[in-house]
Design a protein around this motif. Structure first.
Motif, PDB file in Angstrom:
ATOM      1  N   PHE A 102      83.191  42.797  23.607  1.00 36.85           N
ATOM      2  CA  PHE A 102      83.412  41.776  22.285  1.00 36.85           C
ATOM      3  C   PHE A 102      84.501  40.699  23.259  1.00 36.85           C
ATOM      4  CE2 PHE A 102      80.523  44.805  21.154  1.00 36.85           C
ATOM      5  CZ  PHE A 102      79.857  43.901  19.517  1.00 36.85           C
ATOM      6  N   ALA A 103      85.704  41.206  23.307  1.00 29.79           N
ATOM      7  CA  ALA A 103      86.533  40.336  23.384  1.00 29.79           C
ATOM      8  C   ALA A 103      86.380  39.434  24.443  1.00 29.79           C
ATOM      9  CB  ALA A 103      88.109  41.151  23.769  1.00 29.79           C
ATOM     10  N   CYS A 104      86.003  39.366  25.617  1.00 31.14           N
ATOM     11  CA  CYS A 104      85.489  38.738  26.323  1.00 31.14           C
ATOM     12  C   CYS A 104      84.247  37.969  26.008  1.00 31.14           C
ATOM     13  CB  CYS A 104      84.977  39.326  27.919  1.00 31.14           C
ATOM     14  SG  CYS A 104      86.236  40.326  28.544  1.00 31.14           S
ATOM     15  N   GLY A 105      83.264  37.751  24.804  1.00 38.47           N
ATOM     16  CA  GLY A 105      82.475  37.499  24.830  1.00 38.47           C
ATOM     17  C   GLY A 105      81.160  37.863  25.284  1.00 38.47           C
ATOM     18  N   VAL A 106      80.878  38.328  26.107  1.00 38.67           N
ATOM     19  CA  VAL A 106      80.436  39.107  27.198  1.00 38.67           C
ATOM     20  C   VAL A 106      78.893  39.130  26.406  1.00 38.67           C
ATOM     21  CG1 VAL A 106      78.874  40.926  28.927  1.00 38.67           C
ATOM     22  CG2 VAL A 106      81.138  39.651  28.749  1.00 38.67           C
ATOM     23  N   HIS A 107      78.572  39.445  25.037  1.00 40.10           N
ATOM     24  CA  HIS A 107      77.850  40.005  24.229  1.00 40.10           C
ATOM     25  C   HIS A 107      77.426  38.906  23.541  1.00 40.10           C
ATOM     26  CE1 HIS A 107      79.964  37.838  21.657  1.00 40.10           C
ATOM     27  NE2 HIS A 107      80.909  39.030  20.976  1.00 40.10           N
ATOM     28  N   ARG A 108      77.198  37.582  23.492  1.00 38.09           N
ATOM     29  CA  ARG A 108      76.661  36.203  23.299  1.00 38.09           C
ATOM     30  C   ARG A 108      75.651  35.957  21.959  1.00 38.09           C
ATOM     31  NH1 ARG A 108      77.878  34.008  28.072  1.00 38.09           N
ATOM     32  NH2 ARG A 108      77.411  34.470  30.242  1.00 38.09           N
ATOM     33  N   ASN A 109      75.990  36.807  21.192  1.00 35.68           N
ATOM     34  CA  ASN A 109      75.892  37.021  19.779  1.00 35.68           C
ATOM     35  C   ASN A 109      74.524  36.908  19.564  1.00 35.68           C
ATOM     36  OD1 ASN A 109      76.667  36.824  17.328  1.00 35.68           O
ATOM     37  ND2 ASN A 109      76.871  34.567  17.070  1.00 35.68           N
ATOM     38  N   SER A 110      74.186  37.914  20.087  1.00 41.51           N
ATOM     39  CA  SER A 110      72.875  38.441  20.082  1.00 41.51           C
ATOM     40  C   SER A 110      71.753  40.251  18.954  1.00 41.51           C
ATOM     41  CB  SER A 110      72.034  39.211  21.070  1.00 41.51           C
ATOM     42  OG  SER A 110      72.310  40.467  22.469  1.00 41.51           O
ATOM     43  N   SER A 111      71.397  40.090  18.434  1.00 43.63           N
ATOM     44  CA  SER A 111      70.460  41.338  17.954  1.00 43.63           C
ATOM     45  C   SER A 111      70.878  42.730  18.496  1.00 43.63           C
ATOM     46  CB  SER A 111      69.147  40.679  17.461  1.00 43.63           C
ATOM     47  OG  SER A 111      68.730  40.714  18.229  1.00 43.63           O
TER      48      SER A 111
END
Length: 149
Positions: free
Chosen positions: A69-78
């Motif tokens: 989450f800190a690195c932003g790997v999740h790309r804000n997806s459901s």
């Protein structure tokens, strides 16, 4: 509130939003359980082994999850929101089962002959239930966030 909950934070925002703010306390209390159980005489082996597995597994996975989450790997997806909910639900269930097992083992310790282990195990039980509560809160808030996508 739904619009703010729907966004998965990244970077330093994980330290300022719920439920992501709970990562650090989960790591602290899970680490304390790990350390305290490791300091005691492991008798009986099976319940204490389960407690060690849960505390180590959840500590490592929560750290990895926090880094993702800190690195932003999740790309804000459901999908990531659902995975966050599922992981924390599993961790909460694991910690609850480990807390009950640890409490049972602690109740069975002879307090008169083994005072040091008893005190360490009592502390581990308290911290284990705190970690369980944190994971349950995180699960509940993650479910809300997932449903708001």
């Amino acid at each position: 509130m739904a619009s703010t909950m729907a966004n998965l934070p990244s970077g330093m925002r994980i330290c300022t939003t719920f439920p992501d703010l709970l990562y650090l306390p989960e790591l602290v209390f899970g680490g304390l359980v790990w350390i305290l159980v490791a300091c005691t005489l492991v008798v009986p082996h099976n319940p204490q082994g389960w407690v060690m597995f849960v505390s180590v597994f959840c500590f490592i996975m929560t750290f990895i999850w926090m880094v993702v989450f800190a690195c932003g790997v999740h790309r804000n997806s459901s999908t990531w929101a659902a995975a966050d909910f599922i992981y924390h639900g599993i961790a909460a269930f694991f910690y609850l089962s480990a807390s009950v097992a640890l409490a049972k083992v602690t109740m069975d310790i002879d307090k008169t002959t083994n005072t040091r282990n008893y005190k360490l195990d009592i502390s581990a039980v308290v911290f284990s239930y705190v970690a369980t509560l944190l994971y349950f809160i995180h699960t509940f808030l993650s479910a809300i966030r997932w449903k708001s996508f």
